[in-house]
Structures are given as C-alpha cells and as structure tokens.
Design a protein around this motif. Structure first.
Motif, PDB file in Angstrom:
ATOM      1  N   PRO A 174       0.822  -1.219   0.000  1.00  0.00           N
ATOM      2  CA  PRO A 174       0.000   0.000   0.000  1.00  0.00           C
ATOM      3  C   PRO A 174       0.852   1.263   0.000  1.00  0.00           C
TER       4      PRO A 174
ATOM      5  N   GLU B 156      -3.707  -5.028  -4.659  1.00  0.00           N
ATOM      6  CA  GLU B 156      -3.156  -4.300  -3.514  1.00  0.00           C
ATOM      7  C   GLU B 156      -3.478  -5.046  -2.216  1.00  0.00           C
TER       8      GLU B 156
ATOM      9  N   ASP C 141      -6.326  -3.409   3.417  1.00  0.00           N
ATOM     10  CA  ASP C 141      -5.974  -2.574   4.565  1.00  0.00           C
ATOM     11  C   ASP C 141      -5.918  -3.370   5.865  1.00  0.00           C
ATOM     12  N   TRP C 142      -6.846  -4.308   6.034  1.00  0.00           N
ATOM     13  CA  TRP C 142      -6.889  -5.029   7.301  1.00  0.00           C
ATOM     14  C   TRP C 142      -5.658  -5.917   7.481  1.00  0.00           C
TER      15      TRP C 142
ATOM     16  N   ALA D  76      -2.702  -5.174   6.037  1.00  0.00           N
ATOM     17  CA  ALA D  76      -1.606  -4.216   6.252  1.00  0.00           C
ATOM     18  C   ALA D  76      -1.547  -3.783   7.715  1.00  0.00           C
ATOM     19  N   THR D  77      -2.716  -3.595   8.323  1.00  0.00           N
ATOM     20  CA  THR D  77      -2.762  -3.215   9.740  1.00  0.00           C
ATOM     21  C   THR D  77      -2.186  -4.321  10.617  1.00  0.00           C
TER      22      THR D  77
END
Length: 347
Positions: free
Chosen positions: A156, A207, A210-211, A213-214
């Motif tokens: 990301p 990509e 987000d979850w 990546a967190t």
C-alpha cells in the motif's frame, strides 16, 4: 585475400535460455530480479559476505547485497543468465524494490492444536479472514515445490512492511510467513529437486487489503525504562550475554515436571530484556528458547502452540525493561589497543 576466422558463437544452454526468459518476463511485469543458486533458494549474488567485502567495483561505495543488486535492466539480466549450465540460476524476486508483499503459506505434517487442526497456512489464513469478516481479493499467486503457496500483493502507498515469521511477533499466524522489505521469494519457473515453482493464478497483483496491512504493521516499541547500562569490556560483555543464553536455555531444557511453563516464561522475560536492549536478535532468541522447550512438547499435554505463546508473551514483557551493556573496548579486547574492537565491526 586472407581468410577471416569465424568466431564460434558461445553455446547457450537451453535451460539457461528458459530461465533467462522467466527473469525477463518478471522484470517486464515490474519486478526486480536477481540470481538464486541453481536448484536452490539462496542468493547467488553477491559472492562475498558483507564482512569480507573489499569495497571495490560495484561495492566501492559500500557493500551491495542481493537486494541492492536486484534489477529490471535487460542487459544485466542477460549477462547473469548466459552461457553453459553453470548459469542455470533460479529467479529471485526482491520484494522491497518491487513494491510487493508476498504471503508465504507453508504446510505441516502435524495438525496445529490452536488452529482447529489445520495443516496448511492456507487454512490458517482462511480462518483469520473469516474472524475479521473479510475476503481476500484475487491476485497473482504461485505454488511452491513443497505444496505451499505464494500470494503476491502490492505494498500500500506510504506503507513499508518488513518480513514476518509464522507464529512469531506480529505475524499472521503459524505456517504463514510474509516477505516485504529485506525479503525475497523464488519466482515461478524456477526449479528445485522437489519440483518446480508454478503459477497458480494468473493476472494482476492486487493491492494488499488494509486489514492485512494493519495486522502486519509492527506495534510501536514500548516506552523503555530508563537506567544506567552495565559497563563491561567488550569481551566480558559478549561472554556475559553468552552465559545468560546458555544458563536460561539449560534451565528450560532441565525444568522439572510442573515447572516447565514458568521456567520458560522466566527465561523468555530474561532474553526479552536483552532483545529490548539491542543485545540479542529477537528471532534468534525466540528460536533458541523454542529449541530448548522442544524436549517438553508432547509431555503432560504441553504443546508447541503453548510454548510459542509463552515465549512470545515473556519476551514482549521483558522488552519493556531493556537491559543494555556499555561495551568499553580495552587493549585486552583488541590485542593491539584499537578501540574499535576486532576488525572494526559492530557486534
């Protein structure tokens, strides 16, 4: 008129030609590649270690490892993959320069107690996805020769993720490694004695959600407790740390029935303090403790998952009270009065 001698073209090994095409195709897709040992999965460049680097040629401005040498340059790729069978390099893909995160799903012959008896990283990842109420986007992926999977994702924007090791620290879970900055994977088309790396799903690299990546972002370091570091000559400091390692791992191995877990927890806290102070590498400390605890796994229902959990918890707790050592090199340390210590290398 004198006859000119024709130069015999250099023989091109067909397998080298095939692997060169694999590397060129990966580079054309935007990935940075470098040679991996033929039939293996260790970098083939550079041929010297950082410790033995003479800082000449490409390393004139500082040692350049495989990550710095990874490239998309066609001419360099053709130079690497050219000639006879000695150039049958597998294709390494440097994740950091390529801007990707690869989720490496492994397999196990033993069911995981804490993951519903899962035997694959794919099952563990599916369980994690379900717990978060999420889905995984379709993305380019490969199968490894040992029935594992590599899921490719784009890093990301504004995020820099490093490697994680399954079941340790902030990893996604057992049997799941990730490769980001500082990591690489072996690309599809490469060969090992166990078989080939093959494309499982064609298409674009999605990509990273987000979850995920967190979850893969390491937590901020705990606030260190202030205190004066112990001051020791370099050799004594090294011997002191080695003695702690030996003592704590021996205590874990020899822990009597009923005291295995508390002994392991205490040892993990002790080594965690040294990790927090920068005196030990976290992965190495974790591996040493797990190896010491392995003699107890399966005895009185003490499991691998329980050992992992105890070590992780203990080391995290210990890191909140870091133990630092002020290494003060002496003539006795260096043998010649050089205050930089042996070879001038940092410990």
């Amino acid at each position: 008129m004198p006859r000119t001698r024709r130069r015999t073209p250099r023989r091109q090994d067909p397998e080298v030609v095939r692997l060169r095409r694999v590397a060129l195709d990966a580079a054309a897709a935007g990935l940075f590649v470098f040679p991996v040992q033929p039939g293996g999965k260790l970098p083939a460049v550079p041929r010297h270690s950082a410790e033995r680097c003479r800082q000449r040629g490409i390393c004139a401005d500082g040692h350049r490892g495989w990550e710095q040498r990874a490239t998309r340059d066609r001419a360099q790729i053709c130079r690497w993959w050219s000639g006879d069978e000695s150039a049958r390099f597998n294709v390494g893909i440097a994740c950091g320069p390529s801007g990707i995160v690869v989720i490496d799903l492994d397999t196990s012959t033993e069911p995981l107690d804490g993951c519903g008896g899962a035997t694959t990283g794919r099952e563990v990842l599916d369980q994690l996805t379900a717990r978060h109420g999420e889905t995984l986007p379709d993305t380019y992926s490969t199968m490894t020769p040992t029935d594992g999977e590599h899921l490719y994702y784009r890093m990301p924007e504004g995020v820099e993720l490093r490697n994680t090791h399954g079941g340790h620290g902030h990893s996604l879970g057992p049997l799941i490694d990730t490769r980001g900055g500082g990591g690489f994977i072996v690309g599809a088309g490469s060969i090992r004695p166990e078989g080939a790396y093959m494309v499982a799903e064609h298409g674009q690299i999605a990509e990273l959600p987000d979850w995920l990546a967190t979850l893969l972002t390491p937590p901020p370091p705990p606030e260190p407790r202030q205190g004066e570091p112990m001051a020791l000559p370099t050799r004594r400091a090294n011997a002191y740390v080695a003695a702690i390692l030996a003592g704590e791992t021996a205590a874990v191995e020899q822990a009597p029935k009923g005291q295995r877990q508390i002994t392991l927890l205490t040892a993990a806290r002790t080594l965690g303090r040294l990790v927090g102070g920068g005196e030990l590498d976290a992965d190495n400390a974790h591996a040493l403790l797990l190896d010491a605890a392995s003699v107890h796994i399966g005895v009185d229902e003490f499991t691998h998952v329980e050992a992992e959990r105890t070590i992780t918890r203990g080391m995290a707790y210990g890191a909140r009270a870091p133990r630092r050592i002020d290494r003060r090199a002496t003539t006795a340390d260096t043998g010649n009065g050089n205050a930089d210590g042996e070879g001038g290398e940092a410990s």
